[in-house]
Design a protein around this motif. Sequence first.
Motif, PDB file in Angstrom:
ATOM      1  N   TYR A  40       0.832  -1.191   0.000  1.00 46.61           N
ATOM      2  CA  TYR A  40       0.000   0.000   0.000  1.00 46.61           C
ATOM      3  C   TYR A  40       0.876   1.254   0.000  1.00 46.61           C
ATOM      4  O   TYR A  40       1.888   1.318   0.698  1.00 46.61           O
ATOM      5  CB  TYR A  40      -0.927   0.003   1.206  1.00 46.61           C
ATOM      6  CG  TYR A  40      -1.698  -1.287   1.355  1.00 46.61           C
ATOM      7  CD1 TYR A  40      -2.716  -1.619   0.473  1.00 46.61           C
ATOM      8  CD2 TYR A  40      -1.396  -2.200   2.371  1.00 46.61           C
ATOM      9  CE1 TYR A  40      -3.421  -2.808   0.601  1.00 46.61           C
ATOM     10  CE2 TYR A  40      -2.086  -3.387   2.510  1.00 46.61           C
ATOM     11  CZ  TYR A  40      -3.101  -3.688   1.615  1.00 46.61           C
ATOM     12  OH  TYR A  40      -3.780  -4.881   1.753  1.00 46.61           O
ATOM     13  N   ALA A  41       0.448   2.269  -0.763  1.00 47.92           N
ATOM     14  CA  ALA A  41       1.258   3.476  -0.926  1.00 47.92           C
ATOM     15  C   ALA A  41       0.464   4.723  -0.538  1.00 47.92           C
ATOM     16  O   ALA A  41      -0.460   5.125  -1.258  1.00 47.92           O
ATOM     17  CB  ALA A  41       1.745   3.596  -2.370  1.00 47.92           C
ATOM     18  N   GLU A  71       3.039   7.390  -3.280  1.00 45.94           N
ATOM     19  CA  GLU A  71       2.534   7.967  -4.516  1.00 45.94           C
ATOM     20  C   GLU A  71       2.652   9.485  -4.421  1.00 45.94           C
ATOM     21  O   GLU A  71       2.613  10.046  -3.326  1.00 45.94           O
ATOM     22  CB  GLU A  71       1.062   7.625  -4.736  1.00 45.94           C
ATOM     23  CG  GLU A  71       0.783   6.230  -5.199  1.00 45.94           C
ATOM     24  CD  GLU A  71      -0.658   6.077  -5.664  1.00 45.94           C
ATOM     25  OE1 GLU A  71      -0.907   5.186  -6.468  1.00 45.94           O
ATOM     26  OE2 GLU A  71      -1.535   6.831  -5.205  1.00 45.94           O
ATOM     27  N   ASP A  72       2.777  10.136  -5.565  1.00 47.39           N
ATOM     28  CA  ASP A  72       2.795  11.594  -5.554  1.00 47.39           C
ATOM     29  C   ASP A  72       2.412  12.109  -6.939  1.00 47.39           C
ATOM     30  O   ASP A  72       3.271  12.313  -7.793  1.00 47.39           O
ATOM     31  CB  ASP A  72       4.177  12.115  -5.151  1.00 47.39           C
ATOM     32  CG  ASP A  72       4.177  13.620  -4.974  1.00 47.39           C
ATOM     33  OD1 ASP A  72       3.240  14.146  -4.345  1.00 47.39           O
ATOM     34  OD2 ASP A  72       5.107  14.285  -5.466  1.00 47.39           O
ATOM     35  N   ARG A  96       9.517   1.982  -2.700  1.00 49.66           N
ATOM     36  CA  ARG A  96       9.280   2.202  -4.121  1.00 49.66           C
ATOM     37  C   ARG A  96       8.503   3.497  -4.354  1.00 49.66           C
ATOM     38  O   ARG A  96       7.673   3.897  -3.538  1.00 49.66           O
ATOM     39  CB  ARG A  96       8.496   1.033  -4.727  1.00 49.66           C
ATOM     40  CG  ARG A  96       9.286  -0.250  -4.801  1.00 49.66           C
ATOM     41  CD  ARG A  96       8.603  -1.276  -5.688  1.00 49.66           C
ATOM     42  NE  ARG A  96       7.416  -1.852  -5.083  1.00 49.66           N
ATOM     43  CZ  ARG A  96       6.675  -2.798  -5.661  1.00 49.66           C
ATOM     44  NH1 ARG A  96       6.981  -3.248  -6.868  1.00 49.66           N
ATOM     45  NH2 ARG A  96       5.626  -3.302  -5.053  1.00 49.66           N
ATOM     46  N   MET A  97       8.778   4.102  -5.486  1.00 44.72           N
ATOM     47  CA  MET A  97       8.014   5.253  -5.936  1.00 44.72           C
ATOM     48  C   MET A  97       6.866   4.772  -6.802  1.00 44.72           C
ATOM     49  O   MET A  97       7.073   4.044  -7.776  1.00 44.72           O
ATOM     50  CB  MET A  97       8.923   6.194  -6.739  1.00 44.72           C
ATOM     51  CG  MET A  97       8.200   7.400  -7.341  1.00 44.72           C
ATOM     52  SD  MET A  97       7.618   8.569  -6.105  1.00 44.72           S
ATOM     53  CE  MET A  97       6.215   9.290  -6.972  1.00 44.72           C
ATOM     54  N   THR A 272       2.235  -8.288  -7.028  1.00 49.38           N
ATOM     55  CA  THR A 272       3.303  -7.754  -6.168  1.00 49.38           C
ATOM     56  C   THR A 272       3.548  -6.278  -6.441  1.00 49.38           C
ATOM     57  O   THR A 272       4.518  -5.707  -5.949  1.00 49.38           O
ATOM     58  CB  THR A 272       4.614  -8.528  -6.386  1.00 49.38           C
ATOM     59  OG1 THR A 272       4.989  -8.448  -7.776  1.00 49.38           O
ATOM     60  CG2 THR A 272       4.463  -9.983  -5.979  1.00 49.38           C
ATOM     61  N   GLY A 273       2.662  -5.667  -7.218  1.00 50.04           N
ATOM     62  CA  GLY A 273       2.796  -4.240  -7.513  1.00 50.04           C
ATOM     63  C   GLY A 273       2.286  -3.379  -6.378  1.00 50.04           C
ATOM     64  O   GLY A 273       2.001  -3.852  -5.272  1.00 50.04           O
ATOM     65  N   ILE A 274       2.149  -2.106  -6.679  1.00 53.74           N
ATOM     66  CA  ILE A 274       1.732  -1.131  -5.680  1.00 53.74           C
ATOM     67  C   ILE A 274       0.209  -1.000  -5.656  1.00 53.74           C
ATOM     68  O   ILE A 274      -0.450  -1.111  -6.681  1.00 53.74           O
ATOM     69  CB  ILE A 274       2.396   0.232  -5.973  1.00 53.74           C
ATOM     70  CG1 ILE A 274       3.905   0.138  -5.699  1.00 53.74           C
ATOM     71  CG2 ILE A 274       1.774   1.358  -5.163  1.00 53.74           C
ATOM     72  CD1 ILE A 274       4.696   1.369  -6.115  1.00 53.74           C
ATOM     73  N   VAL A 275      -0.334  -0.774  -4.466  1.00 52.45           N
ATOM     74  CA  VAL A 275      -1.746  -0.457  -4.281  1.00 52.45           C
ATOM     75  C   VAL A 275      -1.806   0.967  -3.747  1.00 52.45           C
ATOM     76  O   VAL A 275      -1.555   1.219  -2.569  1.00 52.45           O
ATOM     77  CB  VAL A 275      -2.433  -1.438  -3.304  1.00 52.45           C
ATOM     78  CG1 VAL A 275      -3.899  -1.045  -3.102  1.00 52.45           C
ATOM     79  CG2 VAL A 275      -2.326  -2.870  -3.815  1.00 52.45           C
TER      80      VAL A 275
END
Length: 302
Positions: A40-41, A71-72, A96-97, A272-275
């Motif tokens: 989670y991001a 996240e941005d 991670r970005m 396995t990516g970003i949420v």
Amino acid sequence: MKRSEFIKNSSMLVGGGLLGSKVEAKQADQKQNKTFKLDYAPHQGMFAATAGKNFLDEINYYHDLGFRSIEDNGMPGRSVDEQTKIGELLAKLGMRMGVFVVPKGGNGANTLAAGKQEFVDIFLKGCKDSVEIAKRTNAKWVTVVPGDYQRNLPIGIQTANVIEALKRGAEIFEPHGIAMVLEPLSDTPDLFLRFADQGYEICRAVNSPSCKILYDAYHQQKNEGNLINLMNQCWSEIAYIQVGDNPGRREPTTGEINYKNVFKWLHEKGYTGIVGMEHGMSKQGKEGEDVLVAAYREVDNF
């Protein structure tokens, strides 16, 4: 002091101590660097009540809470120096970005559906600028929204125009291992890209690892529902997930989406990516931060 009163007071002290220990243990559990099953991001401002308004301080605090990505959307608006510092801190923390939005990467003012060269040129410049930003921040995904409908053109022509522009963008990103992620949105019916299967069709036509779908479950719950089934049908082209509950676009557990089941499905799917935590909060201040973390602990407990 009478023996009965001594025993009563002692019991109160012990009970109070145990209660305090439980509260402290709960707080420590939220801040013990315990990671989640999914990645989670959060984004800037979510934990400003505790970490302050400096984004670097907040990123350190995200890490303390167990988050491993950020996240941005507005990263292109930050100075080169700040972008570099963010990238260096993320690398140091092993984080991670997530996505940022490609500058002028297609919008109502320069919709890619129109097929106008000047609009495509604006988009391609945004892609080139994004490569440099991604290098500073170690980003691998950038958000693209193709813009609005060009209603004086048939839908097939509009779709072909979008595909051709995205092919040009993919050529810029591919050598750098960066993926444009196209986001279907629900904000207005004027938007060209609104549905998952529409994104799937476009990505299959572009046929590039640098052109994939950003599946935001909040928007897709509003647009079409049937989340897990549609994600499964479009899975080969989905590279990035964002969430927010509906109605309200706040943290999971505040609306109608069963995020525990959605996240369980993503985990079993091998995602396995970003949420991305692309939502607001149901409460403000420190209380809101605690509620936010507790909500993610709850839906991550599958």
